[in-house]
Design an enzyme around this catalytic site. Structure first.
Site, short mmCIF file in Angstrom:
data_model
loop_
_atom_site.label_atom_id
_atom_site.label_comp_id
_atom_site.label_asym_id
_atom_site.label_seq_id
_atom_site.Cartn_x
_atom_site.Cartn_y
_atom_site.Cartn_z
N TRP A 165 1.44 6.55 4.67
CA TRP A 165 1.72 6.20 5.88
C TRP A 165 0.78 6.59 7.00
O TRP A 165 1.01 6.50 8.16
CB TRP A 165 3.15 6.99 6.21
CG TRP A 165 3.17 8.57 5.73
CD1 TRP A 165 3.54 8.74 4.38
CD2 TRP A 165 2.43 9.47 6.31
NE1 TRP A 165 3.38 10.09 4.41
CE2 TRP A 165 2.80 10.58 5.26
CE3 TRP A 165 2.00 9.64 7.55
CZ2 TRP A 165 2.37 11.91 5.73
CZ3 TRP A 165 1.56 11.05 7.77
CH2 TRP A 165 1.86 11.98 6.90
N ASN A 166 -0.31 7.57 6.53
CA ASN A 166 -0.89 8.29 7.69
C ASN A 166 -2.04 7.37 8.51
O ASN A 166 -2.19 7.54 9.58
CB ASN A 166 -1.79 9.77 7.23
CG ASN A 166 -2.53 9.10 6.15
OD1 ASN A 166 -2.55 8.15 5.39
ND2 ASN A 166 -3.74 10.22 6.01
N ARG A 212 -8.76 -1.38 4.51
CA ARG A 212 -10.00 -1.00 3.59
C ARG A 212 -9.65 -1.36 2.17
O ARG A 212 -10.68 -1.53 1.50
CB ARG A 212 -10.06 0.60 3.85
CG ARG A 212 -11.15 1.15 3.22
CD ARG A 212 -11.17 2.62 3.92
NE ARG A 212 -10.14 3.62 2.98
CZ ARG A 212 -10.20 4.88 2.96
NH1 ARG A 212 -11.07 5.52 4.01
NH2 ARG A 212 -9.66 5.70 1.99
N LYS A 227 1.62 -2.74 -1.23
CA LYS A 227 2.79 -1.93 -0.99
C LYS A 227 2.84 -0.78 0.01
O LYS A 227 2.04 0.32 -0.49
CB LYS A 227 3.32 -1.64 -2.44
CG LYS A 227 4.83 -1.11 -2.41
CD LYS A 227 5.20 0.47 -2.96
CE LYS A 227 4.82 1.45 -2.49
NZ LYS A 227 5.29 1.87 -1.19
N ALA A 259 3.60 2.31 2.67
CA ALA A 259 4.59 3.62 2.55
C ALA A 259 5.81 3.06 3.28
O ALA A 259 6.06 2.22 4.29
CB ALA A 259 3.98 4.84 3.08
N GLU A 301 -7.79 6.97 -4.13
CA GLU A 301 -8.26 7.81 -2.90
C GLU A 301 -7.18 8.85 -2.79
O GLU A 301 -6.11 8.40 -2.36
CB GLU A 301 -8.49 6.77 -1.80
CG GLU A 301 -9.50 5.74 -1.76
CD GLU A 301 -10.97 6.63 -1.54
OE1 GLU A 301 -10.88 7.57 -1.39
OE2 GLU A 301 -11.89 5.60 -1.96
N CYS A 356 -6.56 12.85 5.24
CA CYS A 356 -6.98 13.41 3.83
C CYS A 356 -8.22 14.15 4.10
O CYS A 356 -8.77 14.89 3.65
CB CYS A 356 -7.00 12.18 2.95
SG CYS A 356 -8.18 10.80 3.77
N GLU A 408 -3.07 20.86 0.77
CA GLU A 408 -3.25 20.22 2.07
C GLU A 408 -2.08 20.54 3.07
O GLU A 408 -1.14 20.61 2.57
CB GLU A 408 -3.09 18.54 1.91
CG GLU A 408 -4.17 17.93 1.11
CD GLU A 408 -3.97 16.32 1.11
OE1 GLU A 408 -2.93 15.83 0.40
OE2 GLU A 408 -4.65 15.52 1.88
N SER A 431 -15.77 8.95 8.79
CA SER A 431 -15.14 7.59 8.40
C SER A 431 -16.08 6.53 9.13
O SER A 431 -16.27 6.56 10.22
CB SER A 431 -13.72 7.63 8.76
OG SER A 431 -12.75 8.65 8.25
P1 NAD Z 1 2.16 9.63 -1.28
O1 NAD Z 1 1.52 9.70 -2.65
O2 NAD Z 1 3.60 10.26 -1.33
O3 NAD Z 1 2.38 8.09 -1.28
C1 NAD Z 1 1.55 7.19 -1.04
C2 NAD Z 1 2.02 5.69 -1.69
O4 NAD Z 1 2.39 5.89 -2.79
C3 NAD Z 1 3.06 5.20 -0.53
O5 NAD Z 1 3.10 3.82 -0.58
C4 NAD Z 1 4.37 5.67 -1.66
O6 NAD Z 1 5.64 4.83 -1.47
C5 NAD Z 1 3.63 5.46 -3.12
N1 NAD Z 1 4.37 6.00 -4.33
C6 NAD Z 1 5.32 7.32 -4.12
N2 NAD Z 1 5.51 7.53 -5.19
C7 NAD Z 1 5.42 6.48 -5.98
C8 NAD Z 1 5.21 6.32 -7.52
N3 NAD Z 1 5.95 7.26 -8.21
N4 NAD Z 1 4.64 5.23 -7.96
C9 NAD Z 1 3.96 4.25 -7.13
N5 NAD Z 1 3.87 4.41 -5.92
C10 NAD Z 1 4.49 5.65 -5.49
O7 NAD Z 1 1.33 9.82 -0.32
P2 NAD Z 1 1.88 10.11 1.25
O8 NAD Z 1 2.38 11.01 1.67
O9 NAD Z 1 2.13 8.78 1.79
O10 NAD Z 1 0.24 10.09 2.04
C11 NAD Z 1 -0.38 11.38 2.16
C12 NAD Z 1 -1.42 11.90 1.00
O11 NAD Z 1 -2.34 10.32 0.98
C13 NAD Z 1 -2.26 12.65 1.13
O12 NAD Z 1 -2.25 13.56 -0.10
C14 NAD Z 1 -3.33 12.32 1.66
O13 NAD Z 1 -4.58 13.17 1.35
C15 NAD Z 1 -3.65 10.96 0.74
N6 NAD Z 1 -4.61 10.03 1.70
C16 NAD Z 1 -5.87 10.03 0.91
C17 NAD Z 1 -6.80 9.14 1.36
C18 NAD Z 1 -8.17 9.04 0.90
O14 NAD Z 1 -8.68 8.09 1.19
N7 NAD Z 1 -8.58 10.01 0.00
C19 NAD Z 1 -6.43 8.56 2.81
C20 NAD Z 1 -5.31 9.02 3.33
C21 NAD Z 1 -4.24 9.46 2.68
#
Ligand code: NAD
Length: 491
Positions: A164-165, A173, A188, A190, A264, A298, A395, A455
């Site tokens: 969602w961020n 991307r 899919k 968030a 990622e 992130c 984090e 970025s």
């Molecule tokens: P999250 O892992 O909770 O969710 C990410 C996505 O995965 C969402 O669409 C969510 O619905 C889905 N998801 C959750 N549980 C799942 C499961 N069991 N199976 C399949 N899909 C599932 O992360 P978040 O809270 O939405 O985002 C924040 C995190 O994302 C932070 O850790 C951040 O560092 C990371 N992030 C990384 C990058 C990067 O490029 N490395 C960029 C942005 C955010």
């Protein structure tokens, strides 16, 4: 901290954004009829409901993507490029509208949201340019017996899971390189920020993306739905952005059908200020590295290691800047920092700060949530944070800067690398050679040397260690959606 008035209502009506699943070029409700509520984190008010896909809906999206795969893979690269270019233009033409939509559902400040729209659209432009540069290789085998011809072919139906961020940029991307490479996909997003994803789907359809090439599903059961997709043999690729914990689970799921994965994941970025740094420039960089997206990135600087000789100067200047940040509803132009995305995020930030304070950290500014509706936390600077504090190991994902003193180069490299993460590191020094030496020793996929931002769609973005696998952006990001096929021949 300045608190911004809440009187103005946003101009964008979230009710005007499509809210059903986008499958095979059609908007359709979930087969169970279930819906998911979407909230505005600035007001905690419900702003929309979106369709809640079941496993059956997910499989319908795979059908649509599989049916469109051959046609899209054989569409001339120039045509794929022109469609992506048109999507870039449409996004830029609607940039203000999209930015406000992002602010409403994610909470981020309008300036950050506008920055995100530009960044997100650039992935369509960059990959429009890359679509016509998928070059292969030809060579003579060392034995001289045959020729080696290598072609890069689309990897196939791709499942794209985004957080969602950065609801627009994390989608483009992935969609940009997938489409450029000739892959069809299922996105899919968030559940916190589904409207931006549906708005992007509408833009892509308007740009000329054929039915079934991009499908978008939202679900409150991501585990079972994504699990089913990864066990469908027609799916050949998972590109995931999100937390390291969920990433690990998905890698296990993907193992059964040996699905190609790009991950990622989370970060825990160190921000190192050496004794020879330009302190004003370091404070400017720190404000970007920490406060872009209100700390919900992130790439956000999580741990500030500041040389003891400049610690006081840096701490005073950073605290003054953090104290002056205007906090308010995301969509108001005067806001520099919006709310966190939801109540669990606010609880986590509060808990991490309380934990650090209980272990002896000094609060230089902030240190508590705001007494108002919405998930607001005050921009905060903590000094003398003890090594075992939670916020140095995980984090924080909020507007909190944790300061730690150091004495020498070896010590700070050891501290910076003492984490399972390895996404990005920030280094400030006026000695370029020292900066490059340190950059080479840091376990991070990206290093920002005298900059607060890494970025860039033209650069390979990604992490080492448990911050991920593979790279997004640049030519590298395109190759993630291809398979190298080698033909041995002679003539
Ligand atoms: P999250 O892992 O909770 O969710 C990410 C996505 O995965 C969402 O669409 C969510 O619905 C889905 N998801 C959750 N549980 C799942 C499961 N069991 N199976 C399949 N899909 C599932 O992360 P978040 O809270 O939405 O985002 C924040 C995190 O994302 C932070 O850790 C951040 O560092 C990371 N992030 C990384 C990058 C990067 O490029 N490395 C960029 C942005 C955010």
């Amino acid at each position: 901290m300045t608190s911004v008035a809440t009187a103005d209502l946003p101009a964008v009506d979230p009710g005007s954004v499509p809210s059903d699943l986008f499958i095979g070029g059609k908007w359709t409700g979930a087969c169970t009829g279930r819906r998911i509520d979407v909230f505005n984190p600035s007001t905690e008010e419900k702003i929309a409901t979106v369709a809640d896909a079941s496993v059956e809906d997910g499989i319908a999206a795979v059908e649509a993507a599989a049916a469109a795969a051959e046609g899209w893979a054989s569409t001339p690269p120039r045509k794929r490029a022109e469609i992506l270019r048109r999507a870039f233009e449409l996004m830029m033409a609607r940039a203000d509208w999209l930015a406000e939509l992002i602010s409403i559902e994610n909470g981020k400040a309008l300036a950050d949201a506008r920055g995100e729209v530009n960044y997100a659209a650039e992935f369509f432009r960059w990959y429009a340019e890359e679509a016509v540069r998928i070059n292969g290789e030809i060579s003579i085998a060392p034995s001289g017996a045959n020729r080696i011809i290598v072609q890069y072919q689309p990897v196939g139906v791709s499942v794209l899971v985004t957080p969602w961020n950065f609801p627009a940029a994390m989608a483009t991307r992935k969609i940009g390189p997938a489409l450029a490479a000739g892959c069809t996909c299922i996105l899919k997003p968030a559940t916190e920020t589904p409207l931006t994803a549906f708005a992007m789907a509408a833009i892509l359809a308007e740009a000329g993306v054929p039915a079934g090439v991009v499908n978008v599903i939202t679900t409150s059961s991501p585990g079972p739905v994504i699990g089913a997709l990864l066990h469908d043999p027609r799916v050949r690729k998972l590109s995931f952005t999100g937390s390291t914990g969920v990433g690990r689970q998905l890698l296990r799921e993907a193992a059964d059908c040996v699905v190609n994965c790009s991950m990622e994941l989370g970060g825990n970025a160190p921000f190192i200020v050496f004794d020879d740094a330009d302190i004003d420039a370091a404070v400017d960089g720190a404000m970007i590295a920490k406060m872009r997206n209100g700390g919900e990135a992130c790439t956000a600087a999580n741990r500030f290691y500041v040389h003891e000789a400049v610690h006081q100067n840096f701490a005073e200047k950073l605290s003054a800047r953090m104290k002056a940040v205007s906090v308010g509803d995301g969509w108001l132009p005067a806001t520099a920092c919006g709310p966190l995305v939801n109540a669990p995020s606010l609880r986590k930030v509060s808990e991490f700060v309380d934990d650090a304070v209980a272990r002896g950290a000094k609060v230089l500014t902030g240190g508590k949530k705001l007494d108002r509706k919405g998930f607001f936390y005050m921009p905060t600077v903590l000094a003398d944070v003890a090594p075992d504090s939670k916020l140095l190991h995980d984090e924080i994902f909020g507007p909190v800067a944790a300061l730690v003193r150091f004495k020498d180069d070896d010590e700070v490299v050891r501290l910076a690398n003492d984490t399972e993460y390895g996404l990005v590191s920030y280094v400030y020094t006026q000695n370029f050679a020292r900066g490059m030496r340190i950059a080479e020793r840091l376990d991070a996929g990206m290093v920002a040397l005298n900059r607060g931002l890494v970025s860039d769609p033209a650069a390979p973005f990604g992490g080492m260690k448990q911050s991920g696998l593979g790279r997004e952006g640049a030519h590298h990001g395109l190759l993630e959606f291809t398979e190298a096929k080698y033909v041995a021949t002679s003539w």
